[in-house]
Design a protein around this motif. Structure first.
Motif, PDB file in Angstrom:
ATOM      1  N   GLN A  55       0.955  -1.281  -0.310  1.00  0.00           N
ATOM      2  CA  GLN A  55       0.121   0.321   0.292  1.00  0.00           C
ATOM      3  C   GLN A  55       0.853   1.495   0.516  1.00  0.00           C
ATOM      4  O   GLN A  55       0.782   2.243  -0.651  1.00  0.00           O
ATOM      5  CB  GLN A  55      -1.059  -0.225   1.642  1.00  0.00           C
ATOM      6  CG  GLN A  55      -2.330   0.864   0.956  1.00  0.00           C
ATOM      7  CD  GLN A  55      -2.862   0.650   0.513  1.00  0.00           C
ATOM      8  OE1 GLN A  55      -2.616   0.543  -1.072  1.00  0.00           O
ATOM      9  NE2 GLN A  55      -4.508   0.671   0.486  1.00  0.00           N
ATOM     10  N   LEU A  56       1.861   1.534   0.638  1.00  0.00           N
ATOM     11  CA  LEU A  56       2.315   1.875   0.797  1.00  0.00           C
ATOM     12  C   LEU A  56       3.560   2.485  -0.708  1.00  0.00           C
ATOM     13  O   LEU A  56       3.607   3.777  -1.465  1.00  0.00           O
ATOM     14  CB  LEU A  56       3.969   2.236   1.801  1.00  0.00           C
ATOM     15  CG  LEU A  56       3.950   2.413   2.929  1.00  0.00           C
ATOM     16  CD1 LEU A  56       5.152   1.590   4.339  1.00  0.00           C
ATOM     17  CD2 LEU A  56       3.377   3.921   3.476  1.00  0.00           C
ATOM     18  N   ASP A  80       7.387   9.072  -2.860  1.00  0.00           N
ATOM     19  CA  ASP A  80       8.646   8.219  -2.510  1.00  0.00           C
ATOM     20  C   ASP A  80       8.702   7.224  -1.863  1.00  0.00           C
ATOM     21  O   ASP A  80       9.559   7.396  -0.648  1.00  0.00           O
ATOM     22  CB  ASP A  80       9.412   9.163  -2.106  1.00  0.00           C
ATOM     23  CG  ASP A  80      11.253   9.159  -2.595  1.00  0.00           C
ATOM     24  OD1 ASP A  80      10.908   7.475  -3.680  1.00  0.00           O
ATOM     25  OD2 ASP A  80      12.014   9.645  -2.221  1.00  0.00           O
ATOM     26  N   PRO A  81       8.675   6.350  -2.234  1.00  0.00           N
ATOM     27  CA  PRO A  81       8.130   4.846  -1.182  1.00  0.00           C
ATOM     28  C   PRO A  81       9.712   4.091  -0.955  1.00  0.00           C
ATOM     29  O   PRO A  81      11.124   4.743  -1.639  1.00  0.00           O
ATOM     30  CB  PRO A  81       7.614   3.133  -2.153  1.00  0.00           C
ATOM     31  CG  PRO A  81       6.792   4.172  -2.915  1.00  0.00           C
ATOM     32  CD  PRO A  81       7.590   5.824  -2.759  1.00  0.00           C
ATOM     33  N   ALA A  82       9.936   3.816   0.655  1.00  0.00           N
ATOM     34  CA  ALA A  82      11.019   3.471   0.509  1.00  0.00           C
ATOM     35  C   ALA A  82      11.589   1.732   0.041  1.00  0.00           C
ATOM     36  O   ALA A  82      10.736   1.147  -1.121  1.00  0.00           O
ATOM     37  CB  ALA A  82      11.278   3.632   1.927  1.00  0.00           C
ATOM     38  N   LEU A  83      12.566   1.414   0.379  1.00  0.00           N
ATOM     39  CA  LEU A  83      12.868  -0.529  -0.049  1.00  0.00           C
ATOM     40  C   LEU A  83      11.951  -1.006   0.966  1.00  0.00           C
ATOM     41  O   LEU A  83      11.019  -0.744   2.174  1.00  0.00           O
ATOM     42  CB  LEU A  83      14.224  -0.371   0.391  1.00  0.00           C
ATOM     43  CG  LEU A  83      14.941  -0.231  -0.376  1.00  0.00           C
ATOM     44  CD1 LEU A  83      16.406  -0.851   0.027  1.00  0.00           C
ATOM     45  CD2 LEU A  83      15.742  -0.447  -2.109  1.00  0.00           C
ATOM     46  N   HIS A  84      11.222  -2.398  -0.499  1.00  0.00           N
ATOM     47  CA  HIS A  84      10.265  -2.891   0.109  1.00  0.00           C
ATOM     48  C   HIS A  84      10.852  -3.568   0.980  1.00  0.00           C
ATOM     49  O   HIS A  84       9.832  -4.164   2.532  1.00  0.00           O
ATOM     50  CB  HIS A  84      10.449  -4.311  -1.166  1.00  0.00           C
ATOM     51  CG  HIS A  84       9.454  -5.418  -0.722  1.00  0.00           C
ATOM     52  ND1 HIS A  84       8.676  -5.728  -1.100  1.00  0.00           N
ATOM     53  CD2 HIS A  84      10.102  -6.585  -0.570  1.00  0.00           C
ATOM     54  CE1 HIS A  84       8.072  -6.730  -0.693  1.00  0.00           C
ATOM     55  NE2 HIS A  84       8.988  -7.195  -0.368  1.00  0.00           N
ATOM     56  N   ALA A 140       9.011   5.535  10.399  1.00  0.00           N
ATOM     57  CA  ALA A 140       8.442   6.093   9.582  1.00  0.00           C
ATOM     58  C   ALA A 140       9.367   7.394   8.914  1.00  0.00           C
ATOM     59  O   ALA A 140       9.629   7.730   7.886  1.00  0.00           O
ATOM     60  CB  ALA A 140       7.040   6.922  10.352  1.00  0.00           C
ATOM     61  N   ASN A 141      10.059   8.045   9.800  1.00  0.00           N
ATOM     62  CA  ASN A 141      10.735   9.323   9.530  1.00  0.00           C
ATOM     63  C   ASN A 141      12.195   8.392   9.158  1.00  0.00           C
ATOM     64  O   ASN A 141      12.524   9.056   8.051  1.00  0.00           O
ATOM     65  CB  ASN A 141      11.050   9.933  11.856  1.00  0.00           C
ATOM     66  CG  ASN A 141      12.296  10.709  10.658  1.00  0.00           C
ATOM     67  OD1 ASN A 141      11.963  11.864   9.818  1.00  0.00           O
ATOM     68  ND2 ASN A 141      13.044  10.916  11.202  1.00  0.00           N
ATOM     69  N   GLU A 142      12.531   7.143   9.813  1.00  0.00           N
ATOM     70  CA  GLU A 142      13.652   6.326   8.915  1.00  0.00           C
ATOM     71  C   GLU A 142      13.227   5.852   7.136  1.00  0.00           C
ATOM     72  O   GLU A 142      15.029   5.673   7.025  1.00  0.00           O
ATOM     73  CB  GLU A 142      13.818   5.539   9.742  1.00  0.00           C
ATOM     74  CG  GLU A 142      14.727   6.318  11.462  1.00  0.00           C
ATOM     75  CD  GLU A 142      15.843   4.664  11.676  1.00  0.00           C
ATOM     76  OE1 GLU A 142      16.210   5.763  13.672  1.00  0.00           O
ATOM     77  OE2 GLU A 142      15.078   3.924  12.121  1.00  0.00           O
ATOM     78  N   LEU A 143      11.871   5.622   7.239  1.00  0.00           N
ATOM     79  CA  LEU A 143      11.633   5.365   5.865  1.00  0.00           C
ATOM     80  C   LEU A 143      11.263   6.322   5.112  1.00  0.00           C
ATOM     81  O   LEU A 143      11.522   6.328   4.197  1.00  0.00           O
ATOM     82  CB  LEU A 143      10.252   4.476   6.121  1.00  0.00           C
ATOM     83  CG  LEU A 143      10.156   3.293   6.450  1.00  0.00           C
ATOM     84  CD1 LEU A 143       8.411   2.800   6.648  1.00  0.00           C
ATOM     85  CD2 LEU A 143      11.114   2.207   5.908  1.00  0.00           C
ATOM     86  N   ILE A 149       9.380   8.492   4.889  1.00  0.00           N
ATOM     87  CA  ILE A 149       7.104   8.144   4.227  1.00  0.00           C
ATOM     88  C   ILE A 149       6.759   9.143   6.086  1.00  0.00           C
ATOM     89  O   ILE A 149       7.418   9.205   6.807  1.00  0.00           O
ATOM     90  CB  ILE A 149       7.271   6.538   4.828  1.00  0.00           C
ATOM     91  CG1 ILE A 149       7.347   6.837   3.857  1.00  0.00           C
ATOM     92  CG2 ILE A 149       5.239   7.628   4.452  1.00  0.00           C
ATOM     93  CD1 ILE A 149       7.494   5.224   3.092  1.00  0.00           C
ATOM     94  N   ASP A 150       6.027   9.664   5.811  1.00  0.00           N
ATOM     95  CA  ASP A 150       5.133  10.955   6.390  1.00  0.00           C
ATOM     96  C   ASP A 150       3.987  10.090   7.961  1.00  0.00           C
ATOM     97  O   ASP A 150       3.577   9.928   7.322  1.00  0.00           O
ATOM     98  CB  ASP A 150       4.754  12.586   6.696  1.00  0.00           C
ATOM     99  CG  ASP A 150       3.433  11.956   5.053  1.00  0.00           C
ATOM    100  OD1 ASP A 150       2.750  11.531   5.754  1.00  0.00           O
ATOM    101  OD2 ASP A 150       4.113  12.152   3.863  1.00  0.00           O
ATOM    102  N   ASP A 151       3.954  10.446   8.744  1.00  0.00           N
ATOM    103  CA  ASP A 151       3.039  10.015   9.441  1.00  0.00           C
ATOM    104  C   ASP A 151       1.575   9.709   8.861  1.00  0.00           C
ATOM    105  O   ASP A 151       1.195   8.890   8.922  1.00  0.00           O
ATOM    106  CB  ASP A 151       2.825  10.291  11.140  1.00  0.00           C
ATOM    107  CG  ASP A 151       4.613  10.543  11.529  1.00  0.00           C
ATOM    108  OD1 ASP A 151       5.288   9.823  11.178  1.00  0.00           O
ATOM    109  OD2 ASP A 151       4.159  11.344  12.996  1.00  0.00           O
TER     110      ASP A 151
END
Ligand SMILES: NC(=O)C1=CN([C@@H]2O[C@H](COP(=O)(O)OP(=O)(O)OC[C@H]3O[C@@H](n4cnc5c(N)ncnc54)[C@H](OP(=O)(O)O)[C@@H]3O)[C@@H](O)[C@H]2O)C=CC1
Ligand SMILES: O=C(CO)COP(=O)(O)O
Ligand SMILES: [Zn+2]
Length: 352
Positions: free
Chosen positions: A257-258, A264-268, A306-309, A311-313
């Motif tokens: 879903q992310l 800007d998605p992070a790594l799977h 989330a921050n390390e990913l 991606i916002d909360d």
């Protein structure tokens, strides 16, 4: 009358070690494949290893063809199928991360061709599996695909890849804990078929990786060896189950879903890891083992927030409340989390 039957399709050669990319030709020759090889990769893996694989086949008198894809999509699968037909490919090699390998195994399945998996990153456990995973519109399909006939995993190449790719692979394995919990839950509640062997193998793989965490360090080629063997083992669990269930539960739905909604998605692997912290909390409550999952991820340097990913909360909460819509797979998310419950789970676990 006993009328059960099962097909478990596994690779014949799994070649792992320093410099083994140079043995790709040997691993292929052993399989008695005929015709023209088609090397499928994505841009960076092509430069890192794909060109070397093409050169090897050229030097040996084959007439290799090559194609570079940019994304994991059904269009990319069609593009590879069309290219394979144009060049009259006899077999295929997927060189790259999860994207290139998934596309190759799906195209190979469609064409009925043999396929060899050449990972350039220890970032995902699709290296060996006979499953392909591709998004389509609002959903994500996990489809049966051609399992590799051989795997050639060069630890020198894997160790030279950015370290974050290896920590993503570790997190993909650590997420097996919650995937197996979801699978067991679905078995108890919905009578979903469950394989004790595949569940146990998947869980044991995660445990062995966590036990080896102190040996998984940046700059240490042995780390790639440990991680890639775990990725192979996890893929074998999926092959035994003939499903991605042993390695994909609610934490994967959250990640898929992310991929859809995050700018800007992070790594799977990193996304499923963070998802696993929260879904473990949903399984076992505030006093449960979610801290163990978080600490295991932290120990190998994978993101836990989330921050390390990056991606916002709000996006994390939206993904949690809508993840159950991604596919028809029963998990601890049931028919969906309320926003309040999602905020609670993400806050208590420190993800947001
Ligand atoms: N079928 C299955 O059972 C499974 C499938 N998957 C799927 O795999 C995908 C995730 O895999 P992942 O590997 O993270 O994704 P990618 O294939 O997108 O690779 C991640 C990034 O790493 C880059 N890369 C790969 N190798 C190297 C290298 N040696 N040096 C530098 N950069 C490199 C890629 O470059 P570039 O952008 O040029 O490609 C890409 O930017 C998802 O689509 C997921 O659904 C995951 C687990 C299991
Ligand atoms: O990523 C996977 C296992 O780690 C594959 O699972 P999916 O079926 O959810 O794509
Ligand atoms: Zn995964």
């Amino acid at each position: 009358m006993f009328d059960k039957s099962t097909w478990i399709r596994l690779p014949r050669n799994v070649v792992v070690g320093h410099g083994v990319l140079e043995q790709t030709l040997d691993a292929v020759d052993e399989l008695h494949l005929a015709g023209r090889p088609l090397v499928v990769s994505s841009p960076t893996p092509h430069a890192v290893a794909g060109e070397r694989v093409v050169d090897q086949f050229e030097d040996a008198g084959y007439d290799p063809a090559e194609v570079v894809i940019d994304e994991a999509s059904f269009d990319a699968v069609q593009q590879v199928i069309a290219h394979a037909e144009d060049v009259d490919a006899g077999f295929m090699l997927g060189v790259g991360g999860g994207k290139a390998i998934d596309i190759t195994k799906m195209a190979a399945d469609d064409l009925g061709l043999g396929f060899v998996s050449v990972p350039t990153a220890a970032s995902h456990d699709g290296i060996v599996s006979g499953r392909g995973s591709v998004p389509e519109g609002d959903t994500r399909h996990s489809v049966a695909a051609e399992p590799p006939l051989a795997v050639v995993a060069d630890t020198e190449v894997l160790a030279e890849a950015p370290w974050r790719l290896t920590t993503a692979g570790c997190a993909d394995i650590i997420s097996n804990y919650t995937a197996v919990r979801d699978w067991e839950l679905a078995h108890r509640l919905k009578n979903v078929p469950y394989s004790e062997y595949a569940g146990a193998l998947s869980q044991m793989t995660a445990e062995m990786l966590v036990d080896s965490a102190s040996s998984i360090k940046k700059g240490l080629e042995e780390s790639s060896w440990i991680v890639v063997k775990a990725l192979v083992s996890s893929g074998v669990a999926m092959s035994i189950a003939d499903s991605s269930r042993p390695a994909s539960g609610a934490e994967h739905l959250f990640s898929h879903q992310l991929d859809r909604i995050a700018p800007d998605p992070a790594l799977h692997g990193h996304q499923v890891g963070v998802g696993a912290i929260m879904t473990e909390y949903l399984h076992s409550g505030p006093k449960g083992r979610w801290r163990d999952v978080r600490d295991a991820l932290g120990a190998i340097g994978a993101p836990t927030t989330a921050n390390e990913l990056g991606i916002d909360d709000e996006t994390v909460i939206e993904a949690l409340t809508t993840a159950h819509e991604i596919r028809d797979r029963y998990t601890v998310l049931g028919d969906g989390m309320s926003e309040e419950a999602a905020i609670e789970a993400a806050t208590v676990t420190g993800v947001v």
